[in-house]
Design an enzyme around this catalytic site. Structure first.
Site, PDB file in Angstrom:
ATOM      1  N   GLU A 196      12.671   9.563 -10.837  1.00 29.10           N
ATOM      2  CA  GLU A 196      11.314   9.233 -11.256  1.00 29.10           C
ATOM      3  C   GLU A 196      10.635  10.538 -11.660  1.00 29.10           C
ATOM      4  O   GLU A 196      10.401  11.414 -10.829  1.00 29.10           O
ATOM      5  CB  GLU A 196      10.527   8.605 -10.117  1.00 29.10           C
ATOM      6  CG  GLU A 196      11.105   7.326  -9.556  1.00 29.10           C
ATOM      7  CD  GLU A 196      10.339   6.860  -8.329  1.00 29.10           C
ATOM      8  OE1 GLU A 196       9.303   7.479  -8.001  1.00 29.10           O
ATOM      9  OE2 GLU A 196      10.783   5.900  -7.685  1.00 29.10           O
ATOM     10  N   ASP A 240      -0.865   9.475  -3.752  1.00 29.43           N
ATOM     11  CA  ASP A 240      -0.056  10.630  -3.369  1.00 29.43           C
ATOM     12  C   ASP A 240      -0.622  11.364  -2.163  1.00 29.43           C
ATOM     13  O   ASP A 240      -1.833  11.595  -2.060  1.00 29.43           O
ATOM     14  CB  ASP A 240       0.059  11.609  -4.545  1.00 29.43           C
ATOM     15  CG  ASP A 240       0.761  10.991  -5.735  1.00 29.43           C
ATOM     16  OD1 ASP A 240       1.584  10.093  -5.508  1.00 29.43           O
ATOM     17  OD2 ASP A 240       0.487  11.401  -6.874  1.00 29.43           O
TER      18      ASP A 240
END
Length: 272
Positions: free
Chosen positions: A51, A62
């Site tokens: 990814e 995140d």
């Protein structure tokens, strides 16, 4: 539509009697050229799929490690064309290349143009963590036109209706977030992950769409645990942390390769 490189990689891992290993790294971390070297080490260590993150200034999903990596990439001047260059280099390794991105950069770039350019670079698909199927009509059309897989996320809090929507909209695999929270390595995999995979497979039915698990995987034993019930093991923060901790790039690359090797063994251990 012919099988994508992502679909091929997942099928090959299944035929080999193991879970696929999926690694994540922001493009441009620690700089565009160096990120290609890190990705190559990830693949050398055993990643079937990479990814490639599109660095974004407001990452809601995140954790601190990936935020630091993305901030470093942005400070290095990483742009969408750099992301596509990393995708092209990833595909050249033989691994399947995905882009993981929040929706705003895609919308600004133009969904049709983004998909066309990604496909031209050898990309297989896109993970969009903040896009929901009900608002993805233009995205369906763009990914269909370019032959790309589209991956939606499910979480422990997802209702049965939400699971059905996400699985019906996904192609390639469904991304099962193992816990409620942000990315980052953890001492143990959330106990909700296995149940979420079972619920997701119930929603998929007989379609056979793979389910891959991410968030919190940091060592071989955790990879083996996830591999015992999922089709793919996803790790990201652990790769970023090894680059952040290294005194120089070559040391970081070596640590990344070793980490991938460890996780790849776990992805096989879980099926023994």
């Amino acid at each position: 539509m012919s099988r994508t490189a992502l679909q091929t990689a997942l099928a090959r891992a299944k035929a080999d009697g193991r879970a696929a290993l999926i690694g994540y790294l922001p493009a441009g971390f620690p700089d565009p050229d160096s990120s290609i070297k890190v990705v190559e080490a990830m693949v050398e260590g055993g990643c079937d799929v990479v990814e490639v993150g599109l660095p974004y200034s407001d990452p809601t999903m995140d954790g601190p490690t990936i935020q630091r990596a993305a901030d470093t990439a942005l400070a290095a001047g990483t742009t969408p064309p750099d992301v596509l260059r990393v995708v092209e280099a990833t595909a050249a390794t033989g691994a399947a290349a995905l882009v993981m991105t929040y929706w705003n950069p895609v919308e600004r770039y133009g969904p049709d143009r983004f998909c066309a350019d990604l496909a031209a670079a050898g990309g297989s698909g896109v993970i969009t963590p903040d896009l929901i199927p009900e608002e993805a009509g233009d995205w369906f059309a763009a990914t269909d036109a370019s032959g790309l897989d589209r991956i939606f996320l499910v979480a422990p809090s997802s209702s049965d209706r939400r699971l059905r929507l996400a699985t019906q909209a996904s192609r390639g695999f469904v991304y099962a977030a193992s816990l409620m929270g942000v990315t980052g390595t953890r001492a143990q995999v959330s106990g909700t992950a296995e149940r979420l995979v079972a619920r997701t497979r119930d929603a998929i039915g007989d379609g056979g769409l793979p389910v891959c698990v991410g968030l919190g995987i940091s060592n071989r034993s955790q990879a083996a645990e996830v591999a015992s019930y999922a089709d793919g093991v996803i790790a990201g923060a652990g790769f970023c942390q090894r680059v952040l901790d290294a005194p120089d790039l070559e040391t970081g690359i070596s640590a990344v390769r070793s980490f991938a090797e460890d996780l790849a063994l776990g992805a096989r251990d879980g099926r023994v």
